[in-house]
Motif scaffolding. Structure first.
Motif, PDB file in Angstrom:
ATOM      1  N   SER A  85      -2.292   1.369 -13.091  1.00  9.51           N
ATOM      2  CA  SER A  85      -2.697   2.768 -13.119  1.00  9.51           C
ATOM      3  C   SER A  85      -2.053   3.481 -14.307  1.00  9.51           C
ATOM      4  CB  SER A  85      -2.296   3.452 -11.809  1.00  9.51           C
ATOM      5  OG  SER A  85      -0.885   3.539 -11.722  1.00  9.51           O
ATOM      6  N   ASN A 116      -2.212   0.226  -7.269  1.00 11.66           N
ATOM      7  CA  ASN A 116      -2.788  -0.247  -8.529  1.00 11.66           C
ATOM      8  C   ASN A 116      -1.661  -0.346  -9.550  1.00 11.66           C
ATOM      9  OD1 ASN A 116      -4.229  -0.849 -10.804  1.00 11.66           O
ATOM     10  ND2 ASN A 116      -5.416   1.065 -10.865  1.00 11.66           N
ATOM     11  N   THR A 147       0.833  -1.195   0.000  1.00 13.53           N
ATOM     12  CA  THR A 147       0.000   0.000   0.000  1.00 13.53           C
ATOM     13  C   THR A 147       0.870   1.247   0.000  1.00 13.53           C
ATOM     14  OG1 THR A 147      -0.139   0.110   2.428  1.00 13.53           O
ATOM     15  CG2 THR A 147      -1.854  -1.168   1.269  1.00 13.53           C
ATOM     16  N   HIS A 148       0.300   2.336  -0.546  1.00 14.17           N
ATOM     17  CA  HIS A 148       0.963   3.641  -0.547  1.00 14.17           C
ATOM     18  C   HIS A 148       0.028   4.617   0.141  1.00 14.17           C
ATOM     19  CE1 HIS A 148       2.378   7.403  -2.940  1.00 14.17           C
ATOM     20  NE2 HIS A 148       3.052   7.298  -1.793  1.00 14.17           N
ATOM     21  N   ASN A 149       0.463   5.125   1.282  1.00  7.69           N
ATOM     22  CA  ASN A 149      -0.382   6.003   2.090  1.00  7.69           C
ATOM     23  C   ASN A 149      -1.738   5.353   2.381  1.00  7.69           C
ATOM     24  OD1 ASN A 149       1.611   8.015   2.174  1.00  7.69           O
ATOM     25  ND2 ASN A 149       0.876   8.947   0.258  1.00  7.69           N
ATOM     26  N   ASN A 150      -1.653   4.066   2.793  1.00  8.77           N
ATOM     27  CA  ASN A 150      -2.824   3.272   3.196  1.00  8.77           C
ATOM     28  C   ASN A 150      -3.775   2.937   2.051  1.00  8.77           C
ATOM     29  OD1 ASN A 150      -2.006   3.256   5.933  1.00  8.77           O
ATOM     30  ND2 ASN A 150      -2.926   5.277   6.243  1.00  8.77           N
ATOM     31  N   GLN A 151      -3.363   3.191   0.817  1.00  9.70           N
ATOM     32  CA  GLN A 151      -4.171   2.829  -0.347  1.00  9.70           C
ATOM     33  C   GLN A 151      -3.459   1.722  -1.106  1.00  9.70           C
ATOM     34  OE1 GLN A 151      -7.253   4.172  -1.104  1.00  9.70           O
ATOM     35  NE2 GLN A 151      -7.066   5.289   0.854  1.00  9.70           N
ATOM     36  N   GLU A 152      -4.225   0.646  -1.441  1.00  5.23           N
ATOM     37  CA  GLU A 152      -3.595  -0.457  -2.160  1.00  5.23           C
ATOM     38  C   GLU A 152      -3.090   0.023  -3.513  1.00  5.23           C
ATOM     39  OE1 GLU A 152      -4.253  -5.191  -3.133  1.00  5.23           O
ATOM     40  OE2 GLU A 152      -5.751  -4.051  -2.002  1.00  5.23           O
TER      41      GLU A 152
END
Length: 261
Positions: free
Chosen positions: A181, A178, A171-176
């Protein structure tokens, strides 16, 4: 080896069939252990562990489990003889196995355990029980400084697992993350085994790639690292380290010159 010879008249063997069967009948050796079972058992902290003891020809003898660390009698037959109710003896009638079940094992439970049969004298089979806590690490952390336009290579190492994780998420800053992208250039490679290693590769690092990256194995603790993308500037900590090295070299040169005066 059994040697049978003709009798003096040459009419055949001098032992009848009943005598032969009696002669070659296996001796009753009493209880013995099937040593093909593993002697080393590893379990995760908090995950129930089983020490398996397979005994042949047990007869009317009793099986006990003993902890070597303090010579504590844990179980006799299927009864628990300790106040620690995490220990249970389980008998499998189909296989003849006697298993010591240890619920919620902790690091302190690691050590040698003995499966003992009540013969005279008693015979035992020792096993080593290891309780481990999974370790997840990202080398170079917790702060990483990367030059703008370089490739970010984050390596997550997971060890002390009975089985490799099914998945390793990033994750990057609590976001999985992609990987498909529009930004592109982001990929992950995971190698599973006794030690699982997952590589997160980010090509052509941008300022927006700065932030907190976390590695999350499916069956182990997570680990995070803070990534700083630098636009030609170096952090004060690195500058301080270089200054210290330079100062140390100057002092060393001064000492060498002074010693030869």
């Amino acid at each position: 080896m059994l040697m049978l010879a003709d009798d003096a008249n040459g009419d055949g063997f001098n032992m009848n069939e009943e005598q032969i069967v009696k002669f070659i009948k296996p001796l009753d050796r009493g209880p013995y252990f099937d040593t093909s079972a593993t002697k080393n058992v590893t379990s995760l902290v908090g995950k129930t562990g089983h020490l398996n003891c397979r005994i042949k020809n047990l007869g009317n003898k009793t099986v006990s489990w003993i902890r070597h660390r303090d010579l504590h009698l844990l179980t006799v037959a299927e009864s628990t003889y300790t106040s620690d109710q995490r220990f249970t003896s389980i008998y499998n009638k189909q296989t003849g196995d006697w298993s010591l079940q240890i619920k919620y094992p902790q690091i302190r439970d690691s050590g040698v355990y003995e499966c003992q049969v009540s013969t005279t004298p008693p015979v035992g089979y020792t096993m080593i029980f290891s309780v481990v806590e999974p370790i997840t690490s990202i080398p170079g952390g917790p702060e990483l400084y990367i030059d703008l336009g370089s490739t970010v290579n984050l390596t997550c190492i997971v060890k002390h697992l009975p089985d490799p994780p099914l998945m390793v998420h990033w994750t990057h800053n609590n976001q999985e993350i992609n990987y498909d992208s529009p930004r592109g250039g982001v990929s992950v490679i995971t190698e599973k085994g006794d030690i699982t290693t997952s590589y997160l590769l980010i090509q052509r690092a941008q300022i927006s790639d700065s932030g907190r990256y976390s590695c999350l194995p499916s069956n182990a603790n997570s680990k995070s690292v803070n990534v700083h993308i630098l636009n030609g500037d170096h952090p004060a900590a690195v500058q301080g380290a270089n200054t210290f090295v330079g100062l140390s070299l100057n002092v060393l040169v001064f000492i060498m010159v002074f010693a030869h005066m």
